[in-house]
Write an enzyme that holds these catalytic residues in place. Structure first.
Site, PDB file in Angstrom:
ATOM      1  N   SER A 131       0.335 -16.989  -7.757  1.00  0.00           N
ATOM      2  CA  SER A 131      -1.150 -17.225  -7.875  1.00  0.00           C
ATOM      3  C   SER A 131      -1.053 -18.705  -8.542  1.00  0.00           C
ATOM      4  O   SER A 131      -2.026 -19.646  -8.324  1.00  0.00           O
ATOM      5  CB  SER A 131      -1.637 -16.310  -8.819  1.00  0.00           C
ATOM      6  OG  SER A 131      -2.094 -15.143  -8.172  1.00  0.00           O
ATOM      7  N   ARG A 269     -15.459  17.198  13.407  1.00  0.00           N
ATOM      8  CA  ARG A 269     -14.676  18.244  12.646  1.00  0.00           C
ATOM      9  C   ARG A 269     -15.824  19.252  11.873  1.00  0.00           C
ATOM     10  O   ARG A 269     -16.821  18.666  11.539  1.00  0.00           O
ATOM     11  CB  ARG A 269     -14.196  17.357  11.594  1.00  0.00           C
ATOM     12  CG  ARG A 269     -13.739  18.325  10.264  1.00  0.00           C
ATOM     13  CD  ARG A 269     -12.378  19.201  10.509  1.00  0.00           C
ATOM     14  NE  ARG A 269     -11.849  19.822   9.407  1.00  0.00           N
ATOM     15  CZ  ARG A 269     -11.051  20.768   9.393  1.00  0.00           C
ATOM     16  NH1 ARG A 269     -10.675  21.002  10.405  1.00  0.00           N
ATOM     17  NH2 ARG A 269     -10.587  21.511   8.267  1.00  0.00           N
ATOM     18  N   GLN A 337     -11.088  10.152   2.607  1.00  0.00           N
ATOM     19  CA  GLN A 337     -11.764  11.036   2.026  1.00  0.00           C
ATOM     20  C   GLN A 337     -12.322  11.836   3.283  1.00  0.00           C
ATOM     21  O   GLN A 337     -12.404  13.301   3.186  1.00  0.00           O
ATOM     22  CB  GLN A 337     -12.726  10.627   1.013  1.00  0.00           C
ATOM     23  CG  GLN A 337     -13.053  11.546   0.046  1.00  0.00           C
ATOM     24  CD  GLN A 337     -12.018  11.991  -0.751  1.00  0.00           C
ATOM     25  OE1 GLN A 337     -10.724  11.660  -0.931  1.00  0.00           O
ATOM     26  NE2 GLN A 337     -12.066  13.317  -1.465  1.00  0.00           N
ATOM     27  N   GLY A 340      -9.913  14.068   5.124  1.00  0.00           N
ATOM     28  CA  GLY A 340      -9.743  15.357   4.075  1.00  0.00           C
ATOM     29  C   GLY A 340      -8.181  15.024   4.219  1.00  0.00           C
ATOM     30  O   GLY A 340      -7.393  13.975   4.396  1.00  0.00           O
ATOM     31  N   GLY A 341      -7.797  16.631   4.359  1.00  0.00           N
ATOM     32  CA  GLY A 341      -6.152  16.646   4.520  1.00  0.00           C
ATOM     33  C   GLY A 341      -5.507  15.744   5.659  1.00  0.00           C
ATOM     34  O   GLY A 341      -4.352  15.405   5.654  1.00  0.00           O
ATOM     35  N   GLU A 364      -3.022 -14.484   0.215  1.00  0.00           N
ATOM     36  CA  GLU A 364      -4.077 -15.941   0.379  1.00  0.00           C
ATOM     37  C   GLU A 364      -5.019 -15.992  -0.592  1.00  0.00           C
ATOM     38  O   GLU A 364      -6.127 -16.027  -0.672  1.00  0.00           O
ATOM     39  CB  GLU A 364      -4.707 -15.847   1.879  1.00  0.00           C
ATOM     40  CG  GLU A 364      -3.694 -15.807   2.906  1.00  0.00           C
ATOM     41  CD  GLU A 364      -4.027 -16.431   4.318  1.00  0.00           C
ATOM     42  OE1 GLU A 364      -5.118 -17.228   4.172  1.00  0.00           O
ATOM     43  OE2 GLU A 364      -3.600 -16.428   5.227  1.00  0.00           O
TER      44      GLU A 364
END
Lengths: 384, 270
Positions: A131, A269, A337, A340-341, A364
């Site tokens: 940085s 799903r 999320q 899920g699994g 960058e």
């Protein structure tokens, strides 16, 4: 700025199709082998992806920033490792020469960057200066018609594949900051230049980084970018302004892909007898992602247009890079999320994106550096 | 040069294709992109085209590719792409020129175009352009009519070879391998002629991005149906468009006997 809408539409359609038909089907293979197949690299070169932003007089397409970000949005719909391979030629590895190179440097290197015959790489970061780039320690000492470089560069994208490196080195040791830094073009194979082992990374498999080491590496003085000492850091910063808008654009592209995948999954799903997309808590994740993505996309296009108008976009580029990359991280998290699994399993691909996009908040310029840039620009403007 | 004169010249110098003008006309249609899931309009009057991605009919893309390959091989000297329809068909023509067509002609109209109208427009252009061969897609993926090429051949009085999987042009003749139900059929016919392409004729290339930029500079001429003295008014009326019936859920049969019974009496397929 869009020069010709019709031509741009054909161009974007072609990229979209190439991404869908050639890149996406190869994502898993590239991640597994940590390598883009040679024939696919050849196809990417043939298509012209290495010369998007290099001016037309040197054989490239000379896309405006706005045109380029629209292309990057589409390219982002495939695993970002593909883009990494040609992004340095269009961005940090080629722009130093485009922006500040001499006519001879441009004529010598740009046509070969356009075709992908050589890969350009950008060597700024060092083991002790990331940085705080202006504190870099690599030295370049003038000896007759050449400069002798010594030092180590770290995390250099495409270094294992690179044909040339844009290297920032200190030519004036009496100046500790940015003013003492110059930029050089160093060709692969130059005696004294060596590469470290490829880094083991969290993501971006198929794209490689490694250390670049200079030990009494003698570079012709004609390879000093712009043939002027002390402007190298400014060159690097100009390159990064453009680079940041592009990182923001790729963040938008990949976020769009992840949200499309998550939406498709949510509609297919079923739980409790209906698609999970019909549950409000899932809908909230989809909607928040969509809205943030839209905001980031607008920011990127606005920053790109302003740059095309010739305005100083330091602040806008940092704002867009910070917001879009952070947004991309949140979308990645929600996408996992929603899966899920299944989101945790490699076969669904979403966890790979989750790891890949973590980089966008780091390279960058980290988010924290963008915050400093933005705030400093604000304060400077206020104080006059 | 008339087609007859050109063929004479062709015969004279068998061994040097390159010196002979051989023009290929390729009609290209702008259709709903093959990746789009089409939706029927609520009133059943047609397919909803609002904000739908459009692109070149894939069979036409194969036709452009074949023509460009013939040019690259030194057999053809000029490839002219033609599109009939709305102003946005220009984009389809630009795509054809990016693949390698030399120039484009847009017959611009907002009217609904049916195959016979397109065949008539193409006839007018053939009379004007005098191509040696017209290569078109066997059908368009929007209406699947599979008529335009055949109608054009009839209107021109030219021989035709449809569903081509291989095309060779030499000595004033076209040798075309066709995909037919029982296998392959090879025809030889005199030029000028009409060839329609099947899926396996070739695998079209991606237009390279630099060629897309260069295509902007290639000539594109726009004419109206009236300029060609063609009446494009539809001869057919669409009465109703409806979605295919939804697939109903399957059943699990107890044994083979029941399966056979159901296939025989319910599905009535055996």
């Amino acid at each position: 700025m869009i020069r010709d809408q019709e031509t741009l539409n054909v161009l974007l359609d072609t990229i979209t199709r190439f991404v869908r038909e050639r890149l996406v089907p190869n994502e898993a293979l590239v991640a597994e082998k940590d390598r883009i197949p040679d024939e696919l690299v050849a196809e990417m070169k043939e298509l012209g992806l290495f010369g998007l932003s290099i001016p037309e007089e040197h054989g490239g397409m000379g896309l405006t920033m706005e045109e380029e970000v629209l292309a990057t949005f589409e390219i982002g719909h495939a695993s970002p490792c593909f883009r990494s391979l040609f992004a340095t030629n269009n961005g940090i590895g080629g722009q130093g020469i485009v922006i500040d190179g001499t006519a001879a440097q441009k004529a010598h290197y740009l046509p070969r960057l356009v075709t992908g015959e050589i890969i350009g790489s950008f060597a700024l970061t060092e083991p002790d200066s990331g940085s705080d780039a202006a504190s870099l320690r690599t030295t370049a000492v003038r000896e007759g018609d050449s400069y002798v470089l010594n030092g180590t560069k770290r995390y250099i994208t495409n270094a294992p594949e690179a044909g040339i490196f844009t290297v920032m080195a200190r030519t004036d040791p009496s100046r500790k900051g940015a003013d003492g830094i110059s930029a050089f073009i160093v060709e692969r194979g130059t005696p004294g230049l060596s590469l470290g082992a490829p880094d083991e990374k969290m993501g971006h498999k198929g794209s490689h980084t490694c250390d670049v080491i200079f030990e009494d590496c003698r570079v012709p003085a004609a390879n000093l970018i712009g043939e002027r000492e002390g402007i190298g850091f400014k060159t690097a910063m100009k390159v990064l302004d453009k680079g940041r808008i592009n990182i923001a654009a790729i963040s938008v592209g990949v976020a769009e892909r992840m949200l499309e995948d998550a939406l498709r999954y949510a509609c297919e799903r079923k739980q409790f007898g209906k698609p999970i997309a019909e549950f409000q808590l899932v809908q909230a994740m989809l909607a928040d992602s969509k809205a943030e993505l839209y905001a980031a996309r607008c920011m990127v296009i606005d920053a790109a247009r302003k740059r095309d108008e010739g305005r100083d976009v330091g602040t806008e580029a940092s704002c867009a890079k910070m917001f879009a990359s952070e947004m991309c991280g949140r979308v990645a998290d929600r996408a996992v999320q929603i899966f899920g699994g299944a989101g945790y399993l490699s076969e669904y691909g979403i966890e790979r994106f989750y790891r890949d996009v973590r980089l966008f908040r780091l390279f960058e310029g980290t988010t924290q550096i963008q915050q400093l840039v933005i705030a400093r620009n604000m304060i400077r403007a206020h104080n006059g | 040069m008339g087609s007859q004169a050109r063929l004479e010249k062709h015969k004279e110098s068998k061994n040097s294709h390159r010196s002979i003008a051989l023009k290929i006309l390729v009609p290209v249609k702008r259709v709903v992109d093959y990746n789009v899931k089409v939706r029927v309009k609520a009133d059943g009057s047609g397919v909803d085209l609002a904000n739908v991605k459009m692109s070149m009919n894939p069979f036409d893309e194969i036709a452009v590719e074949e023509a460009v390959r013939l040019k690259e091989a030194g057999v053809a000297t000029e490839v002219v792409a033609v599109s009939c329809g709305v102003a946005q068909c220009q984009e389809t023509l630009r795509t054809a020129m990016a693949i390698g067509a030399d120039r484009g002609i847009l017959v611009e109209t907002d009217a609904e175009l049916q195959p016979l109208a397109v065949a008539k427009l193409l006839k007018a252009l053939c009379d004007k352009e005098q191509p040696t061969v017209v290569i078109c897609g066997k059908q368009a993926i929007d209406d699947d009519a599979n008529q335009t090429g055949q109608m054009l051949a009839a209107l021109m009085g030219w021989p035709q070879a449809t569903f081509a999987s291989k095309v060779a042009l030499a000595d004033g003749k076209a040798t075309v391998t066709r995909e037919i139900d029982g296998g392959l059929e090879t025809l030889e016919m005199n030029l000028p002629a009409v060839v329609t392409t099947d899926l396996r004729l070739n695998e079209p290339r991606y237009a390279t991005l630099p060629n897309i930029m260069k295509a902007k500079k290639k000539p594109l001429e726009t004419v109206k149906p009236a300029d060609l003295s063609i009446d494009v008014a539809p001869r057919l009326a669409t009465i109703k468009v409806s979605e295919p019936a939804k697939r109903s859920a399957g059943v699990i049969v107890a044994d083979v006997a029941q399966l056979v019974e159901k296939l025989k009496n319910e599905a009535k397929v055996i």
